[in-house]
Design an enzyme around this catalytic site. Structure first.
Site, PDB file in Angstrom:
ATOM      1  N   LYS A  51      36.561  44.884  41.690  1.00  0.00           N
ATOM      2  CA  LYS A  51      36.707  43.996  42.856  1.00  0.00           C
ATOM      3  C   LYS A  51      35.445  44.048  43.718  1.00  0.00           C
ATOM      4  O   LYS A  51      34.953  43.024  44.175  1.00  0.00           O
ATOM      5  CB  LYS A  51      37.955  44.385  43.663  1.00  0.00           C
ATOM      6  CG  LYS A  51      39.251  44.029  42.937  1.00  0.00           C
ATOM      7  CD  LYS A  51      40.493  44.647  43.550  1.00  0.00           C
ATOM      8  CE  LYS A  51      41.714  44.368  42.677  1.00  0.00           C
ATOM      9  NZ  LYS A  51      42.940  45.035  43.141  1.00  0.00           N
ATOM     10  N   GLN A  95      44.627  49.331  47.591  1.00  0.00           N
ATOM     11  CA  GLN A  95      44.946  49.371  46.162  1.00  0.00           C
ATOM     12  C   GLN A  95      46.258  50.137  45.944  1.00  0.00           C
ATOM     13  O   GLN A  95      46.414  51.259  46.406  1.00  0.00           O
ATOM     14  CB  GLN A  95      43.791  50.059  45.402  1.00  0.00           C
ATOM     15  CG  GLN A  95      43.951  50.025  43.898  1.00  0.00           C
ATOM     16  CD  GLN A  95      43.914  48.598  43.327  1.00  0.00           C
ATOM     17  OE1 GLN A  95      43.074  47.794  43.685  1.00  0.00           O
ATOM     18  NE2 GLN A  95      44.843  48.288  42.440  1.00  0.00           N
ATOM     19  N   ASP A 118      45.853  40.089  49.725  1.00  0.00           N
ATOM     20  CA  ASP A 118      46.698  40.360  48.560  1.00  0.00           C
ATOM     21  C   ASP A 118      48.029  39.606  48.663  1.00  0.00           C
ATOM     22  O   ASP A 118      48.779  39.516  47.692  1.00  0.00           O
ATOM     23  CB  ASP A 118      46.992  41.874  48.473  1.00  0.00           C
ATOM     24  CG  ASP A 118      46.341  42.519  47.259  1.00  0.00           C
ATOM     25  OD1 ASP A 118      45.909  41.777  46.358  1.00  0.00           O
ATOM     26  OD2 ASP A 118      46.288  43.753  47.210  1.00  0.00           O
TER      27      ASP A 118
END
Ligand code: NDP
Length: 293
Positions: A51, A95, A118
């Protein structure tokens, strides 16, 4: 036909690079993404690295914080509060999974929904369900983009989703049955409560598999000419080489001859997830999604 997520993702990144140059020239804004990794889960480390690399490629600012597994929840929340306030940071990504002593929902709730790239904050989840603008989780958004390009209009098609997780199954189902021009599909969701998957999956015009079980879906599960989206990423040891490799939830070789289109693993949904994360961060930077506030 092979659905080439890698190629589509590369095209999206190239487009995005140009959009970022314009955004910087016209409004002086450089999109910024903060990535937080707690602990040393090897798969999470790989994802965070990919990412951050993708951010660099499109000209974003990226900040990566790697914290030890025993970090207290309070410290994680402090980072999020700081990034919520920072004008340089437009997107915040924690994450998952987090170590057990940290409550995932508490952490997700702390993220400013306008920076929740997200799409896991309950406000964005609610917006998706209600059909309001908001951040759509990256893997479902990537799947929709692939279907848009390779399959065309989904209206009236029967989509069967295997899996009901909060990050893939539920949001992809919600996205695809919305009464919007690029969705409007009829959606069935399967999970372990189904005694036998075959009677459901064989009805699918589009079968989306997000089970996390290597090779669970074979030729007997799919209808002739169906489209198959394999979300699964499973690490298995190849008996021939003794080395680890990635496989999907679908037995690709067996299913490929029967279907009209299928995503490979790797190179299908995976690269699209990161591309959509970048798009969400870009939109967070422009503020376009939240103009109603
Ligand atoms: P979860 O483990 O959270 O969810 C799996 C779902 O599959 C559950 O709803 C479970 O049902 C269902 N399931 C499992 N086995 C069966 C079965 N035998 N019959 C019916 N349903 C079953 O996984 P995720 O959604 O997080 O991820 C799924 C896969 O996708 C994983 O391999 C993951 O690595 C991959 N992934 C890939 C991404 C990408 O970018 N390509 C992004 C995110 C995930 P129940 O709810 O009843 O337990």
């Amino acid at each position: 036909m092979l659905i080439d997520g890698k190629a589509v993702a590369a095209e999206l990144r190239a487009q995005l690079r140009r959009s970022v140059e314009r955004l910087m020239a016209e409004r002086g804004i450089r999109p910024g993404l903060a990535l937080l990794l707690v602990g040393d889960n090897p798969a999470s480390q790989v994802y965070v690295r990919s990412k951050a690399k993708a951010c660099q490629e499109v000209g974003f600012l990226s900040v990566v914080e790697r914290l030890p597994a025993e970090t207290p929840q309070q410290t994680v929340l402090e980072y999020i509060r700081r990034w919520n306030q920072s004008p340089e940071i437009h997107g915040i990504l924690v994450q998952l999974p987090l170590p057990r002593h940290i409550e995932e929902q508490e952490v997700l709730l702390a993220i400013d929904p306008r920076k929740d790239v997200d799409g896991f904050h309950p406000e964005n989840v609610g917006r998706l369900v209600l059909g309001l603008p908001g951040f759509v989780p990256c893997t479902p958004a990537g799947i929709l983009e692939l279907l848009r390009r390779y399959v065309g209009p989904l209206a009236g098609k029967h989509v069967v989703v295997v899996g009901r997780s909060n990050i893939v199954g539920k949001p992809v189902a919600n996205l695809l049955f919305q009464k919007t021009p690029d969705a409007n599909a009829v959606v069935t969701i399967c999970h372990t409560g189904a005694r036998d998957l075959v009677p459901f999956t064989r009805q699918a015009d589009v079968l989306i598999v997000a089970m996390g079980v290597a090779g669970a879906i074979g030729a007997e599960h799919v209808k002739e000419g169906a489209v198959v989206i394999d979300v699964g990423i499973n690490r298995v040891v190849d008996p021939a080489t003794g080395k680890e490799r990635l496989v999907g939830d679908v037995r690709f070789e067996e299913v490929f001859p029967k279907v009209s289109a299928i995503t490979p693993v790797p190179g299908g949904v995976g690269p699209m997830t990161i591309a959509m994360l970048l798009w969400n961060t870009y939109r967070a930077a422009t503020g376009e999604l939240w103009s109603d506030r």
